[in-house]
Design an enzyme around this catalytic site. Structure first.
Site, short mmCIF file in Angstrom:
data_model
loop_
_atom_site.label_atom_id
_atom_site.label_comp_id
_atom_site.label_asym_id
_atom_site.label_seq_id
_atom_site.Cartn_x
_atom_site.Cartn_y
_atom_site.Cartn_z
N ARG A 266 15.58 -18.50 4.29
CA ARG A 266 15.24 -17.69 3.10
C ARG A 266 13.78 -17.83 2.68
NH1 ARG A 266 20.46 -19.19 1.19
NH2 ARG A 266 21.89 -17.46 1.55
N LYS B 53 2.97 -6.85 3.60
CA LYS B 53 3.97 -5.98 4.24
C LYS B 53 4.33 -6.59 5.60
CE LYS B 53 2.99 -1.49 2.18
NZ LYS B 53 2.46 -0.12 2.41
N GLU C 56 -9.76 2.07 9.79
CA GLU C 56 -9.26 1.48 8.54
C GLU C 56 -10.42 0.96 7.69
OE1 GLU C 56 -6.18 1.87 7.70
OE2 GLU C 56 -5.11 2.15 9.58
N LYS D 160 -9.29 -4.17 0.16
CA LYS D 160 -7.82 -4.18 0.30
C LYS D 160 -7.20 -5.20 -0.65
CE LYS D 160 -3.69 -3.92 2.53
NZ LYS D 160 -2.91 -3.59 3.68
N GLU E 235 3.53 -1.41 -4.11
CA GLU E 235 3.26 0.01 -3.90
C GLU E 235 4.05 0.90 -4.86
OE1 GLU E 235 2.47 1.03 0.22
OE2 GLU E 235 2.96 3.11 -0.19
N ARG F 228 -1.47 1.32 -4.80
CA ARG F 228 -1.53 0.87 -3.41
C ARG F 228 -1.38 2.02 -2.42
NH1 ARG F 228 0.99 -4.60 -0.72
NH2 ARG F 228 0.49 -4.06 1.42
N HIS G 162 -3.28 8.91 6.43
CA HIS G 162 -2.13 8.42 7.21
C HIS G 162 -1.00 9.44 7.31
CE1 HIS G 162 -4.29 4.69 7.14
NE2 HIS G 162 -3.31 4.03 7.75
N HIS H 176 0.07 9.92 10.90
CA HIS H 176 1.42 9.62 11.41
C HIS H 176 2.00 10.85 12.10
CE1 HIS H 176 1.86 6.17 8.27
NE2 HIS H 176 1.36 5.73 9.41
N1 GLY Z 1 -1.55 -0.72 5.15
C1 GLY Z 1 -1.18 -0.19 3.89
C2 GLY Z 1 -0.72 -1.24 2.93
O1 GLY Z 1 -0.79 -2.41 3.21
O2 GLY Z 1 -0.27 -0.91 1.86
#
Ligand code: GLY
Length: 363
Positions: free
Chosen positions: A123, A145, A187, A229, A239, A243, A250, A254
């Site tokens: 966990r 993420k 990026e 970032k 997010e 964010r 993208h 994508h």
């Molecule tokens: N790569 C986009 C983010 O980390 O939110």
């Protein structure tokens, strides 16, 4: 302008934070100790490409640590449930406890996979990123993420797991293959466009040094991009709002990856083309915003093939955009700029706007 010798702090407020430390790989043991990690068992996850060059120096730098080393095949296929279980199978019998750090030594795939393993083993084990690609140093290792792919789509299974520490040695970027380097530049440019006109001006002036991988220029560039970032994710960890601006280019990118077939373009190439479309969309929604200079910067990112040379058509791209994760109740949402460094998300986009935007990606 951030000072490139300083650590970059990712700060969520209320005392929750972690540092990105800029130091040679050889300092790994000292950085782990500084971050409050207790010497003993650790887990190192890497891939077959990175291990040849950096696993030796990394394990050498671990001093008295006792690593379980897991080397997985390089490539996107490794972001899978099968690879995740290989990590579980290697780690669980090896005498770990909740203080055992998982060290992700590699690019985005290794970081996301090892991060997901760290989030789920017992966990939650402490996660340390040692990013070895440009994309990982400026983007994927920052903000928590983590996850794996599913047959239905990329990154569909995952969670947020903030690392305890991110150790960045920009010297490792000198040996990165050109394609990966160029992919990371997309990026970097994106971070400048969405948040910092001064960084844009720096990239513009320093571009030839950047392409030549001049070491001090790279260090400054990575530090600056990472700071942007860090600031964005610090304001919006999960997010819920701001964010999402990190996805500039993208939604288009994508769609390009999906239509061209994954692997035909690198992610960065697709984002570079996607940013051309996103900028054209921005200038249609904000006719007073002159995007000429910004577009010139975006077009300096090396991309190997035009969309038309790949036989790609606008209808297929329009269709593919519907699968984007930002679609909410069937409505597509786009990140656009209303000025240099000023990004926001909108769903007020017509089909004509989108056709015009795609046309720019083809030029
Ligand atoms: N790569 C986009 C983010 O980390 O939110």
């Amino acid at each position: 302008m951030p000072r490139s010798g300083d650590a970059v702090r990712v700060d969520f407020g209320s005392g929750r934070c972690y540092d990105m430390r800029f130091a040679p790989l050889a300092a790994l043991d000292a950085l782990l100790t500084d971050a409050g990690l207790r010497r003993g068992r650790c887990v190192v996850v890497t891939d077959g490409n990175v291990s040849g060059r950096w696993l030796g120096p990394a394990t050498g730098a671990l001093g008295d640590w006792d690593p379980v080393i897991i080397v997985l095949p390089a490539g996107e296929e490794t972001k899978s449930a099968a690879a995740l279980h290989k990590i579980y199978d290697a780690v669980l019998p090896a005498g770990i406890d909740r203080q055992t750090p998982v060290i992700a030594l590699g690019g985005g795939v290794v970081g996301d996979l090892a991060g997901f393993a760290a989030a789920t083993l017992l966990r939650g084990l402490p996660l340390v990123h040692v990013p070895t690609s440009l994309i990982a140093q400026v983007d994927s290792a920052i903000g928590g993420k983590v996850g794996i792919n599913h047959a239905v789509g990329k990154n569909l299974i995952g969670t947020f797991c903030q690392p305890r520490l991110v150790c960045v040695d920009t010297a490792v970027l000198q040996t990165l293959p050109a394609l990966e380097w160029n992919s990371g530049l997309a990026e970097v440019v994106k971070h400048a466009l969405i948040a910092d006109p001064t960084f844009m001006a720096f990239l513009d002036v320093a571009w030839e040094h950047i392409l030549a991988r001049d070491a001090p220029t790279i260090r400054r560039m990575v530090h600056w991009a990472a700071s942007i970032k860090a600031a964005v994710v610090g304001q919006d960890e999960r997010e819920q709002g701001r964010r999402a601006i990190l996805n500039f280019g993208h939604t288009f990118g994508h769609a390009i990856e999906r239509v061209a077939g994954y692997g035909a373009y690198t992610h960065g190439e697709a984002v570079a083309l996607g940013m051309r479309a996103a900028l054209t969309l921005s200038s249609r929604l904000h006719p007073d915003y002159c995007t000429r200079q910004v577009m010139a910067l975006v077009k300096r990112i090396p991309v190997r093939f035009s969309l038309s040379s790949q036989g790609i058509c606008v209808d297929a791209l329009m269709d593919a955009m519907r699968y984007d994760k930002k679609v909410q109740r069937g409505v597509m949402r786009f990140v656009v700029l209303c000025g240099d460094g000023q990004a926001y998300v909108t769903d007020q986009v017509s089909r004509d706007d989108l056709s015009a935007a795609w046309a720019a990606a083809f030029r």
